[in-house]
Design a protein around this motif. Structure first.
Motif, PDB file in Angstrom:
ATOM      1  N   THR A 362       0.831  -1.211   0.000  1.00  0.00           N
ATOM      2  CA  THR A 362       0.000   0.000   0.000  1.00  0.00           C
ATOM      3  C   THR A 362       0.863   1.257   0.000  1.00  0.00           C
ATOM      4  N   ALA A 363       1.905   1.274   0.823  1.00  0.00           N
ATOM      5  CA  ALA A 363       2.784   2.445   0.868  1.00  0.00           C
ATOM      6  C   ALA A 363       3.495   2.642  -0.468  1.00  0.00           C
ATOM      7  N   TYR A 364       3.946   1.550  -1.075  1.00  0.00           N
ATOM      8  CA  TYR A 364       4.672   1.657  -2.353  1.00  0.00           C
ATOM      9  C   TYR A 364       3.782   2.245  -3.445  1.00  0.00           C
ATOM     10  N   PHE A 365       2.573   1.713  -3.580  1.00  0.00           N
ATOM     11  CA  PHE A 365       1.707   2.206  -4.653  1.00  0.00           C
ATOM     12  C   PHE A 365       1.192   3.610  -4.361  1.00  0.00           C
ATOM     13  N   THR A 366       1.090   3.984  -3.108  1.00  0.00           N
ATOM     14  CA  THR A 366       0.737   5.368  -2.791  1.00  0.00           C
ATOM     15  C   THR A 366       1.836   6.314  -3.247  1.00  0.00           C
ATOM     16  N   VAL A 367       3.086   5.940  -2.981  1.00  0.00           N
ATOM     17  CA  VAL A 367       4.210   6.781  -3.398  1.00  0.00           C
ATOM     18  C   VAL A 367       4.282   6.861  -4.919  1.00  0.00           C
ATOM     19  N   THR A 368       4.155   5.724  -5.605  1.00  0.00           N
ATOM     20  CA  THR A 368       4.267   5.746  -7.067  1.00  0.00           C
ATOM     21  C   THR A 368       3.138   6.550  -7.701  1.00  0.00           C
ATOM     22  N   GLU A 369       1.917   6.431  -7.157  1.00  0.00           N
ATOM     23  CA  GLU A 369       0.807   7.214  -7.701  1.00  0.00           C
ATOM     24  C   GLU A 369       1.028   8.709  -7.466  1.00  0.00           C
ATOM     25  N   ALA A 370       1.538   9.056  -6.283  1.00  0.00           N
ATOM     26  CA  ALA A 370       1.817  10.466  -6.003  1.00  0.00           C
ATOM     27  C   ALA A 370       2.908  11.005  -6.931  1.00  0.00           C
ATOM     28  N   LEU A 371       3.947  10.216  -7.173  1.00  0.00           N
ATOM     29  CA  LEU A 371       5.010  10.657  -8.077  1.00  0.00           C
ATOM     30  C   LEU A 371       4.487  10.798  -9.506  1.00  0.00           C
ATOM     31  N   THR A 372       3.630   9.873  -9.922  1.00  0.00           N
ATOM     32  CA  THR A 372       3.047   9.973 -11.263  1.00  0.00           C
ATOM     33  C   THR A 372       2.207  11.231 -11.398  1.00  0.00           C
ATOM     34  N   ASN A 373       1.392  11.530 -10.384  1.00  0.00           N
ATOM     35  CA  ASN A 373       0.572  12.750 -10.420  1.00  0.00           C
ATOM     36  C   ASN A 373       1.444  13.999 -10.451  1.00  0.00           C
ATOM     37  N   ALA A 374       2.551  13.975  -9.691  1.00  0.00           N
ATOM     38  CA  ALA A 374       3.440  15.133  -9.678  1.00  0.00           C
ATOM     39  C   ALA A 374       4.053  15.371 -11.049  1.00  0.00           C
ATOM     40  N   ALA A 375       4.416  14.293 -11.748  1.00  0.00           N
ATOM     41  CA  ALA A 375       5.023  14.439 -13.072  1.00  0.00           C
ATOM     42  C   ALA A 375       4.005  14.874 -14.122  1.00  0.00           C
ATOM     43  N   LYS A 376       2.758  14.398 -14.015  1.00  0.00           N
ATOM     44  CA  LYS A 376       1.758  14.663 -15.051  1.00  0.00           C
ATOM     45  C   LYS A 376       1.023  15.982 -14.857  1.00  0.00           C
ATOM     46  N   HIS A 377       0.721  16.309 -13.596  1.00  0.00           N
ATOM     47  CA  HIS A 377      -0.232  17.393 -13.358  1.00  0.00           C
ATOM     48  C   HIS A 377       0.333  18.612 -12.645  1.00  0.00           C
ATOM     49  N   SER A 378       1.394  18.460 -11.852  1.00  0.00           N
ATOM     50  CA  SER A 378       1.770  19.555 -10.957  1.00  0.00           C
ATOM     51  C   SER A 378       2.756  20.537 -11.578  1.00  0.00           C
ATOM     52  N   GLY A 379       3.540  20.095 -12.583  1.00  0.00           N
ATOM     53  CA  GLY A 379       4.597  20.944 -13.109  1.00  0.00           C
ATOM     54  C   GLY A 379       5.718  21.168 -12.116  1.00  0.00           C
ATOM     55  N   ALA A 380       5.925  20.203 -11.209  1.00  0.00           N
ATOM     56  CA  ALA A 380       6.929  20.358 -10.158  1.00  0.00           C
ATOM     57  C   ALA A 380       8.330  20.192 -10.717  1.00  0.00           C
TER      58      ALA A 380
END
Length: 448
Positions: A362-380
């Motif tokens: 659960t922790a791993y997939f939470t981190v990977t989903e958050a990183l994917t969202n950061a790359a796609k949507h946040s412009g971080a």
């Protein structure tokens, strides 16, 4: 104050695991905030505590009077039979008070406390009273009402008295100036000569406000603990036990299906692609030996290259379903591997031991989903991942410096993450104001 995204994520957590909401052993957000004195005193936390305690003092006084009247008259009139009705009214009245307190608790703690009572939609008044009087939760709510009237209410009034006195001292220079030339005494028997001399009272008043802030935090946190213990569902409640068993069965079924898909992809499609690539390679070698088949050799070479790309994508897919490094070396190594491949620079600060498999997954997939969202949507331009185990809880924080505005209801996958975390009796909160930064925090019991 929590952002709308945090509230939505909290609501998603509450829907997925109502039995886990407000667990008595969960950390108190107010106490965690108070660990940083500078930020705590500059925040809205002290004012929220004072408002919570002030309203609780008024409510506690009303509850104390009501309990004294109903219980006193009920005992006196018990012989006549009327007293029994008053005693039942005192017990049943604790139910709406418990609901009010569960709602009021959100002033000082973002973790909702679930309703411990059985749903009685459509039931008549008589059935409602009979059921509520038989439930252990009603008796616990009556005990909380007694605590509110005799302990928390008066203690909250004391904190408010300290706040009021401190505010008067802070304003003492203005009071001395306004009342001049009338003498003003901050200390009995000694008049203050002027506003400048009254500045000492202002300093004492500021120290009093800081003391009142921490006294309010200590008292409000204790009330949060008491409310979670007495107003929330218990593990021995049959409904809670069934929900817990259902959640365990759901997690086990999900993991069994994941392993089946991983095995089929690894042993089936992946091996077939390997065989296809080898066959195309042999065909290409033979065709290149024939001058008249040069064009066919080029086409076969292209087909072999496409098969190689498909094989790489399939391997990435299998690795994403459950990376081998997660099984072999744990969460920290798996997240570090994802960070190395991520298009945005990621700083990883994970100091966690090996954890139960459901918690690590659960922790791993939470981190990977958050990183994917950061790359796609946040412009971080940078993402930070930090994690610690405190007591029996894993805490993960993923922060990016992007544009913010993450919304769990906008299809970014955050609501799904909250549901997945809630399956393990954890919670996910999101703070993402417009303009950033976005901060995603996950808390999961290490017991899974």
């Amino acid at each position: 104050m929590p952002s709308p995204a945090a509230a939505l994520a909290d609501r998603a957590t509450g829907r997925a695991a109502p039995d886990a909401s407000g667990a008595p052993d969960a950390p108190v957000a107010l106490w965690r905030a108070a660990r940083r004195p500078g930020a705590f005193l500059r925040s809205w936390w002290p004012w929220r505590c004072w408002g919570y305690l002030g309203s609780g003092a008024l409510l506690g006084y009303a509850v104390l009077v009501a309990l004294a009247v109903l219980l006193g008259l009920g005992l006196l009139l018990a012989v006549a039979g009327v007293g029994l009705v008053l005693l039942l009214a005192a017990v049943a009245g604790a139910v709406p008070l418990g609901e009010l307190e569960r709602r009021r608790l959100r002033w000082v703690d973002p973790l909702p406390v679930g309703d411990p009572h059985t749903s009685l939609a459509g039931a008549g008044p008589a059935a409602w009273v009979r059921t509520r009087l038989r439930e252990p939760a009603t008796r616990r709510e009556l005990g909380y009402a007694a605590l509110l009237g005799t302990v928390f209410g008066p203690a909250g009034f004391g904190v408010l008295a300290l706040v009021a006195f401190s505010l008067i001292l802070v304003a003492s220079p203005a009071v001395v100036w306004a009342l001049a030339p009338e003498p003003v005494m901050l200390v009995p028997g000694r008049a203050v000569s002027g506003p400048v001399e009254a500045l000492g009272g202002s300093v004492v008043g500021l120290l009093g406000l800081a003391s009142a802030a921490y006294a309010g935090a200590l008292l409000a946190g204790a009330q949060v603990k008491a409310a979670r213990l007495l107003l929330g569902p218990r593990e021995e409640d049959p409904r809670v036990l069934e929900l817990t068993r259902s959640r365990v069965r759901l997690v086990d079924a999900f993991e069994a299906e994941r392993r089946r898909i991983e095995r089929d992809l690894h042993d089936g499609a992946q091996q077939q692609l390997v065989a296809l690539s080898m066959t195309l390679g042999l065909a290409e070698m033979r065709l290149r030996a024939l001058p008249e088949a040069a064009e066919a050799a080029v086409l076969v070479g292209r087909g072999r290259e496409e098969a190689r790309r498909a094989l790489e994508q399939l391997r990435d897919l299998v690795r994403g379903i459950h990376p081998r490094v997660l099984t072999d070396h744990g969460l920290a190594a798996a997240v570090a591997e994802v960070a190395r491949r991520h298009p945005v620079p990621v700083t990883v600060d994970l100091e966690v031991p090996r954890l139960p498999e459901p918690v690590e997954i659960t922790a791993y997939f939470t981190v990977t989903e958050a990183l994917t969202n950061a790359a796609k949507h946040s412009g971080a331009s940078h993402v930070g991942v930090a994690g610690r185990v405190e007591g029996d809880r894993l805490t993960l924080t993923i922060t990016d410096d992007g544009r913010g505005g993450a919304d769990p209801g906008a299809g970014a996958g955050l609501a799904g993450l909250a549901d997945r975390v809630a399956m393990l009796r954890g919670r996910l909160t999101v703070s993402s104001p417009a303009g950033g930064p976005t901060r995603l925090c996950v808390e999961v019991p290490c017991s899974g």
